[in-house]
Design an enzyme around this catalytic site. Structure first.
Site, PDB file in Angstrom:
ATOM      1  CG  HIS A 310      -1.895   1.120   1.243  1.00  0.00           C
ATOM      2  ND1 HIS A 310      -2.875   1.269   0.298  1.00  0.00           N
ATOM      3  CD2 HIS A 310      -2.034   2.166   2.104  1.00  0.00           C
ATOM      4  CE1 HIS A 310      -3.597   2.357   0.574  1.00  0.00           C
ATOM      5  NE2 HIS A 310      -3.097   2.926   1.651  1.00  0.00           N
ATOM      6  CD  GLU A 321       1.850  -2.272   3.056  1.00  0.00           C
ATOM      7  OE1 GLU A 321       1.512  -3.016   2.113  1.00  0.00           O
ATOM      8  OE2 GLU A 321       2.053  -1.041   2.919  1.00  0.00           O
ATOM      9  CE  LYS A 342      -1.492   3.626  -2.779  1.00  0.00           C
ATOM     10  NZ  LYS A 342      -1.296   2.176  -2.577  1.00  0.00           N
ATOM     11  CG  PHE A 411      -8.501   8.264   5.728  1.00  0.00           C
ATOM     12  CD1 PHE A 411      -7.186   7.917   5.937  1.00  0.00           C
ATOM     13  CD2 PHE A 411      -8.777   9.571   5.331  1.00  0.00           C
ATOM     14  CE1 PHE A 411      -6.151   8.830   5.772  1.00  0.00           C
ATOM     15  CE2 PHE A 411      -7.757  10.499   5.154  1.00  0.00           C
ATOM     16  CZ  PHE A 411      -6.447  10.117   5.374  1.00  0.00           C
TER      17      PHE A 411
END
Length: 423
Positions: A310, A321, A342, A411
């Site tokens: 992530h 993580e 990302k 979230f």
């Protein structure tokens, strides 16, 4: 057709991202270690603390006819582009009911979005204030609905087994794919088009995320701003786009002679119950999701060689993580080639799980892990807990069956882990 243990496979992929207008160009960009982050050139960006983002490389209006595009929120446009590519890539020539290879009553669609039609909502509110009631588009409600991307994809392919829209912030796209796996596994459908989409590059979300101190303010170096695991990371970079896969029962795929990219092994889900925004610092909720994945699915930890993390480039989330992976897998985690894509695409929020599933599946199919870029000084805690692929892509084992994980968290404490393996 009821069953609780049907094998699920990936037969089609599609994407539109900051790296390319389709899955192939996106994958090429990931392997090359290319950043899609750019300065924001809109006039409104001048007053923002954050003036960078990762917009799509190809505008959806270059693919979708403009009359149709005008009736779709940008998030639905992205979803439709990616879904049409995935549908064709799976070998379907027309929508269900017109193509004898798929029964519309056995076809589903699950497309998620973390925010939905936020640009439509905010833009039409501006129209209302500035031009009056009569100028508000009559298409506003169908455009802003969070289920609009899924509904439009369902209409495009002719899905009648069920059209769904999970909303769990940045875990939404992964949860959609996990839900789709269960639809096939439990016999509700034979084929499901699934993924995630997001279009939130707009002054309000950027101002809000910026004021939360969640986004990078490295405006002077856009391409170096998203830097997971680097000691200088200061937040995520907002991206946009969509990633979609076609999932199918192995039996259905075999009957029509479909090309199979990978097996979709299953999902693991949990919640932190810790904070609405902050992750549980030791990764306990993530650990539960990983353990849930192992407990509920036929997956040997020794098969796992790759993790698409992530890793948004936030100081707390990146390490939590990795701690969870180490806690659950122990020494096996030493053999995971961990990629944080990302760093190149930015964070697509509800679209992240879809795009990163496409990346995970292609990593297995081509047996190569994309790099994590912009890691100049690796965080010691990251180095102690993971083998991060840095600088250049890395070859994965060429022999035998291998598996990979795609992690997504959001979230509210939502945790979703997906597993795939070669066939």
């Amino acid at each position: 057709m009821s069953s609780t243990n049907r094998t699920v496979v990936v037969t089609g992929i599609g994407a539109t991202t900051p790296l390319g207008g389709d899955a192939a160009s996106t994958w090429e960009g990931l392997i090359a270690g290319r950043s899609g982050v750019k300065p924001l050139e809109q006039e409104w960006a001048a007053d923002q603390a954050v003036r960078i983002a990762a917009p799509v490389a190809v505008e959806p209006t270059e693919v979708i006819p403009r009359p149709q595009a005008r009736r779709l929120d940008r998030s639905a446009q992205f979803a439709l582009v990616a879904a049409k590519e995935a549908w064709a890539d799976a070998g379907f020539e027309a929508k269900a009911g017109e193509d004898p290879a798929v029964d519309p009553d056995r076809l589903g669609a699950v497309i998620a979005s973390g925010i939905g039609g936020v640009t439509t909502l905010l833009d039409q509110y501006d129209v209302l204030k500035e031009k009056g009631v009569r100028r508000v588009s009559p298409h506003t409600v169908p455009m802003l609905m969070p289920n609009s991307p899924s509904a439009n994809v369902g209409l495009a392919v002719g899905a009648r087994a069920g059209v769904h829209t999970p909303v769990s912030a940045c875990a939404s796209g992964a949860e959609a794919i996990g839900y789709a796996i269960e639809m096939i596994r439990t016999g509700r459908a034979d084929v499901v088009v699934a993924g995630g989409t997001e279009a939130a590059i707009h002054p309000l979300p950027i101002a809000a995320f910026g004021n939360m101190m969640a986004m990078s303010k490295n405006n002077d170096d856009p391409q170096g701003a998203s830097r997971p695991y680097d000691t200088a990371r200061d937040g995520f970079v907002l991206g946009e786009g969509a990633g979609v896969v076609v999932l199918e029962s192995a039996e259905h795929a075999a009957k029509r002679g479909a090309r199979v990219y990978a097996e979709a092994v299953g999902q693991g889900i949990s919640a932190d119950a810790h904070d609405i925004v902050q992750p549980e610092p030791e990764g306990r909720g993530i650990s539960h999701a990983l353990q849930n994945l192992l407990d509920r699915n036929d997956l040997d930890p020794a098969e796992i060689v790759h993790v698409n993390a992530h890793a948004t480039s936030t100081p707390a989330g990146d390490i939590a993580e990795l701690k969870a992976l180490r806690k659950v897998f122990g020494d096996h985690a030493d053999h995971f080639a961990v990629s944080a894509t990302k760093s190149m695409t930015g964070h697509l929020l509800g679209g992240a799980g879809g795009v990163e599933t496409v990346a995970t599946v292609l990593a297995l199919y081509h047996r190569v892990a994309p790099p994590t870029i912009n890691v100049e000084n690796l965080d010691p805690e990251a180095e102690a807990n993971a083998d991060v692929v840095r600088g250049e892509a890395r070859k994965l084992p060429v022999e035998g069956r291998i598996a990979a994980l795609n992690d997504s968290f959001g979230f509210g404490g939502h945790n979703v882990v997906l597993a795939f393996r070669t066939v």
